[in-house]
Design an enzyme around this catalytic site. Structure first.
Site, PDB file in Angstrom:
ATOM      1  N   ASP A  23      52.868  12.820  54.475  1.00 16.57           N
ATOM      2  CA  ASP A  23      54.168  12.586  54.798  1.00 16.57           C
ATOM      3  C   ASP A  23      54.596  12.402  56.182  1.00 16.57           C
ATOM      4  O   ASP A  23      53.645  12.691  56.798  1.00 16.57           O
ATOM      5  CB  ASP A  23      55.067  13.601  53.935  1.00 16.57           C
ATOM      6  N   ASP A  25      57.810  12.749  58.026  1.00 13.62           N
ATOM      7  CA  ASP A  25      58.783  13.659  58.846  1.00 13.62           C
ATOM      8  C   ASP A  25      58.567  15.239  58.198  1.00 13.62           C
ATOM      9  O   ASP A  25      58.437  15.588  57.262  1.00 13.62           O
ATOM     10  CB  ASP A  25      60.469  13.458  58.469  1.00 13.62           C
ATOM     11  N   ASN A  33      66.823  14.887  61.301  1.00 13.82           N
ATOM     12  CA  ASN A  33      67.538  13.932  60.420  1.00 13.82           C
ATOM     13  C   ASN A  33      67.681  12.471  60.615  1.00 13.82           C
ATOM     14  O   ASN A  33      68.315  12.306  61.750  1.00 13.82           O
ATOM     15  CB  ASN A  33      68.699  14.498  59.845  1.00 13.82           C
ATOM     16  N   ARG A 122      60.063   5.443  45.900  1.00 15.70           N
ATOM     17  CA  ARG A 122      60.785   6.795  46.615  1.00 15.70           C
ATOM     18  C   ARG A 122      60.254   7.852  45.848  1.00 15.70           C
ATOM     19  O   ARG A 122      60.419   8.381  44.771  1.00 15.70           O
ATOM     20  CB  ARG A 122      62.171   6.454  46.405  1.00 15.70           C
TER      21      ARG A 122
HETATM   22 MG   LIG Z   1      59.016  15.166  55.013  1.00 18.68          MG
HETATM   23 ZN   LIG Z   2      61.763   1.334  47.717  1.00 17.45          ZN
END
Ligand SMILES: [Mg+2]
Ligand SMILES: [Zn+2]
Length: 197
Positions: A23, A25, A33, A122
């Protein structure tokens, strides 16, 4: 799904069926953010060391990141591309080739209509992991995924990733969450756990 590749692939890059998925962040960089500026991007301690060790063990490095800041109109695809290319060059400067970066810019209730989608990519959906499997002919049961959110682990479970690591800096000791997910409090612990070094 947005996909970024290195300027060129090196001949010595890992070519097997294993990948270390990261991943972005909260794993590669300190979570801020809707980060999109290079000057706000701060690498987390141990990330280069971890990736180098993974490459030594013949894992390619692949990044899978939700970037709904695009759907929310906080930054553009161009911003993300700039930051991503820079990040990949930083890794290259540390001797690490990132095979691909996959990013999902969508959100089911996005402000921007063109990005409003219940996207299979997502996370917690496994779309980005499955696309990487196709692209690199990976055996996901032999792959690793390190994330800092429950939805990362869920995506990994749905894709059938063999080894899932939840990076949670507030954890005091490494622990096994269940049979498939381990928790670590820093990236060095992840390295030791995965590669015994
Ligand atoms: Mg993350
Ligand atoms: Zn997408």
């Amino acid at each position: 799904m947005l996909i970024y590749t290195p300027d060129s692939y090196s001949k010595s890059s890992p070519s097997g069926k294993r990948a270390l998925f990261l991943d972005r962040d909260g794993v590669i960089n300190t979570e801020i953010n809707y980060l999109y500026k290079i000057e706000d991007f701060e690498f987390i301690d141990g990330i280069f060391d971890l990736c180098r060790t993974a490459v030594e063990h013949n894992y390619r490095v692949v990044v899978v990141t939700n970037q709904s800041g695009i759907a929310r109109g906080y930054y553009s695809e161009t911003d993300l591309e700039k930051l991503t290319k820079w990040m990949m060059r930083e890794f290259a400067g540390h001797g690490i080739e990132i095979s691909k970066v996959y990013a999902c810019p969508h959100l089911i209730n996005a402000d921007l209509e063109s990005y409003r989608r219940d996207c299979h990519a997502r996370k917690p959906n496994p779309g980005m992991l499955l696309q990487a499997k196709e692209d690199f002919n990976l055996d996901l049961s032999k792959c690793i995924f390190i994330g800092d959110k429950k939805r990362d682990m869920e995506a990994g479970l749905r894709a059938g990733i063999g080894s899932l690591i939840l990076f949670d800096a507030s954890t005091s000791v490494p622990e096994e969450l269940d049979l498939k997910v381990s928790i670590v409090s820093n990236l060095n612990q992840a390295k030791e756990k995965l590669f015994n070094k």
